[in-house]
Design an enzyme around this catalytic site. Structure first.
Site, short mmCIF file in Angstrom:
data_model
loop_
_atom_site.label_atom_id
_atom_site.label_comp_id
_atom_site.label_asym_id
_atom_site.label_seq_id
_atom_site.Cartn_x
_atom_site.Cartn_y
_atom_site.Cartn_z
N ASP A 38 0.88 -1.16 0.00
CA ASP A 38 0.00 0.00 0.00
C ASP A 38 0.92 1.21 0.00
O ASP A 38 1.52 1.54 1.02
CB ASP A 38 -0.90 -0.01 1.24
CG ASP A 38 -1.88 1.17 1.27
OD1 ASP A 38 -1.70 2.09 0.44
OD2 ASP A 38 -2.79 1.17 2.11
N HIS A 39 1.03 1.88 -1.16
CA HIS A 39 2.04 2.93 -1.28
C HIS A 39 1.80 4.09 -0.32
O HIS A 39 2.71 4.87 -0.05
CB HIS A 39 2.11 3.45 -2.73
CG HIS A 39 0.92 4.25 -3.14
ND1 HIS A 39 -0.20 3.68 -3.71
CD2 HIS A 39 0.65 5.57 -3.06
CE1 HIS A 39 -1.09 4.62 -3.98
NE2 HIS A 39 -0.60 5.78 -3.59
N HIS B 6 -6.02 2.03 1.98
CA HIS B 6 -5.46 3.31 2.41
C HIS B 6 -6.07 3.82 3.72
O HIS B 6 -5.36 4.09 4.69
CB HIS B 6 -5.70 4.39 1.34
CG HIS B 6 -4.97 4.15 0.06
ND1 HIS B 6 -3.88 3.32 -0.05
CD2 HIS B 6 -5.17 4.65 -1.19
CE1 HIS B 6 -3.46 3.32 -1.30
NE2 HIS B 6 -4.22 4.12 -2.01
#
Length: 503
Positions: free
Chosen positions: A188-189, A251
């Site tokens: 999850d960037h 996110h």
């Protein structure tokens, strides 16, 4: 990226989907930034894998062109040459067990010999999610997934990891039949951003905040991820996904867990993720009635952003003109544990909103007014801590102070900390830390199987109700606004309001 003197050990990165947008815009610039900061090992190579037939020389030229295009500053010529010498490519049909994956195995043998790299590989699947299990199975079938003789193999999977609880469970089961859970890195960037990582340091490394980080002092928490962009060229994917599925199980829930978790016993990966998982399991499940009361969806209409007219979602390319897909979602969460009992967490995310803005707002309870009742003060300033995630990373503490003069009056004051102003600008994509962590085997910032399934168990009942009951009045918010009126009502019914920090 956090500065460290630890250089990753020699290894090879294999990118499936190496000719795609993610690779050129994010992965290659992130690798360049790691190399520039002396985090990449000298004995390192990239093997690109794609459907497109291409020679290694053609891939190298494309790689250099992409770096020149997508790096925000002119790249260093020596570093470009360094990457060029270490880039390789093989292409073909991903369904071909023998040809493509046999060629990959042979190429990895040649690359490790040529650059004197041990057979330590990590595979980045920048592919559509439906290929995750298929590609992994073929990698393993060709003998490239097994860890033996002291060598490691790791697999990075991009989101979305499943479409609902059942599909996430099925995907987890498929992968763990092939490889071990500790070989799986679900990326999850958002967790690569400095401010997100700093939440743990801020909370647990400063003794003035942790004692008040609970239901006794905090009134509520708001988490916002707002975008001004529409779906751009992703209409085909987005129309089958929607804002809830696309953003909240990953996110926004990751931000929620880092904000709400108990102190872990260490920063070791399992210790941190154990505490995150506890929060996900403690989120109160939504009944059908709860979905109607505590979940809001919206879809953007035409409007104006930055003085430019933008189309409605239903007029975007590859989107159905009668689409009922939500481009906005807001939830009111209750976390059923001792620390957070009675403290609502309000989450919202949307496209084509008024400003690009991601933040966590910690709203503290008001101080007793009794001391000020015989003064000109009509209302006390309530304390608020804002953790800014994008576009400007930093922290703001909002509090009251006496206005100079002969009478007691209170004004609002902000104390601001900005990362760039304090530490200087660090050019980063958000992927640097995550790629580096995978190379050194640190899974702290990656989701574990139980976390993924716990997140989907919260979201899936909402998806089911929204699928069963078509939305009324779509589109229901103008592009360039803060979302549909029902999202405001979610808070005003509780006597609260969204904090639109950029206004």
């Amino acid at each position: 990226m956090t500065k460290t003197t630890k250089v990753a050990a020699p290894c090879v990165m294999v990118i499936f989907g190496s000719t795609g947008d993610l690779t050129k815009r994010k992965l290659l610039p992130a690798l360049y930034n790691l190399a520039k900061g002396d985090f990449l090992p000298h004995k390192f190579a990239i093997v690109g894998v794609g459907r497109q037939e291409m020679t290694t020389d053609e891939f190298r030229k494309m790689l250099i062109d992409d770096l020149k295009t997508f790096l925000p500053q002119a790249p260093d010529g020596k570093l470009l040459s360094w990457f060029e010498e270490r880039a390789y490519y093989t292409g073909g049909d991903f369904d071909d067990d023998k040809k493509l994956f046999g060629d990959l195995k042979e190429m990895l043998g040649d690359v490790t010999t040529a650059h004197q790299i041990p057979e330590d590989y990590f595979f980045y699947l920048a592919t559509p999610p439906q290929l995750f299990a298929t590609v992994t199975q073929k990698v393993v079938k060709n003998g490239l997934g097994k860890e033996e003789n002291g060598n490691w193999r790791r697999f990075i999977y991009e989101k979305p990891f499943g479409r609902d609880l059942d599909s996430a469970k099925k995907l987890n089961a498929s992968l763990t039949k092939l490889i071990k859970e500790d070989q799986i890195y679900r990326i999850d960037h958002y967790l690569g951003k400095e401010t997100v990582q700093n939440i743990l340091v801020f909370r647990f490394g400063n003794s003035i905040f942790e004692p008040i980080w609970n239901r006794n002092y905090i009134d509520h928490v708001q988490i916002t991820v707002a975008e001004t962009l529409g779906v751009e060229q992703r209409g085909g994917y987005y129309d089958s996904a929607g804002a809830l599925r696309d953003m909240i199980p990953n996110h926004l829930f990751q931000l929620t867990t880092l904000t709400a978790m108990e102190p872990p016993v260490s920063f070791e990966a399992h210790a941190v993720r154990d505490e995150q998982a506890k929060i996900l399991h403690a989120i109160q499940q939504f009944t059908d009635e709860d979905v109607l009361r505590r979940a809001v969806r919206g879809q953007y209409d035409a409007g104006t952003i930055d003085n430019k007219a933008v189309p409605a979602y239903r007029d975007e390319p590859n989107v159905s003109p009668s689409s009922n897909t939500e481009t906005f979602a807001a939830l009111k969460l209750s976390i059923d544990n001792w620390r957070w009992a009675g403290v609502p967490f309000y989450l919202r995310t949307g496209k084509r909103m008024k400003a690009r803005h991601s933040s966590i707002v910690i709203q503290f309870k008001a101080a007793p007014f009794v001391l000020f009742r015989d003064t000109p003060v009509e209302k006390l300033t309530t304390n608020r801590l804002v953790i800014h995630i994008q576009p400007d990373e930093g922290l703001t503490l909002h509090f009251g102070a006496k206005i100079p003069g002969p009478v007691v009056n209170v004004g609002a004051v902000d104390m601001d900390f900005n990362y760039v102003e304090h530490f200087g600008e660090q050019i980063a994509t958000g992927y640097e830390r995550l790629l580096y962590d995978c190379m050194i085997g640190d899974a702290t910032l990656f989701q574990r199987a139980d976390m993924v399934e716990a997140a989907w168990s919260v979201v899936t009942p909402i998806l089911d109700v929204w699928q069963a009951i078509p939305p009324r009045g779509f589109p229901n918010y103008a592009s360039g606004s803060w979302g549909p009126p029902d999202a405001d009502k979610l808070l005003t019914d509780d006597g609260r309001e969204w904090k639109n920090i950029v206004e």
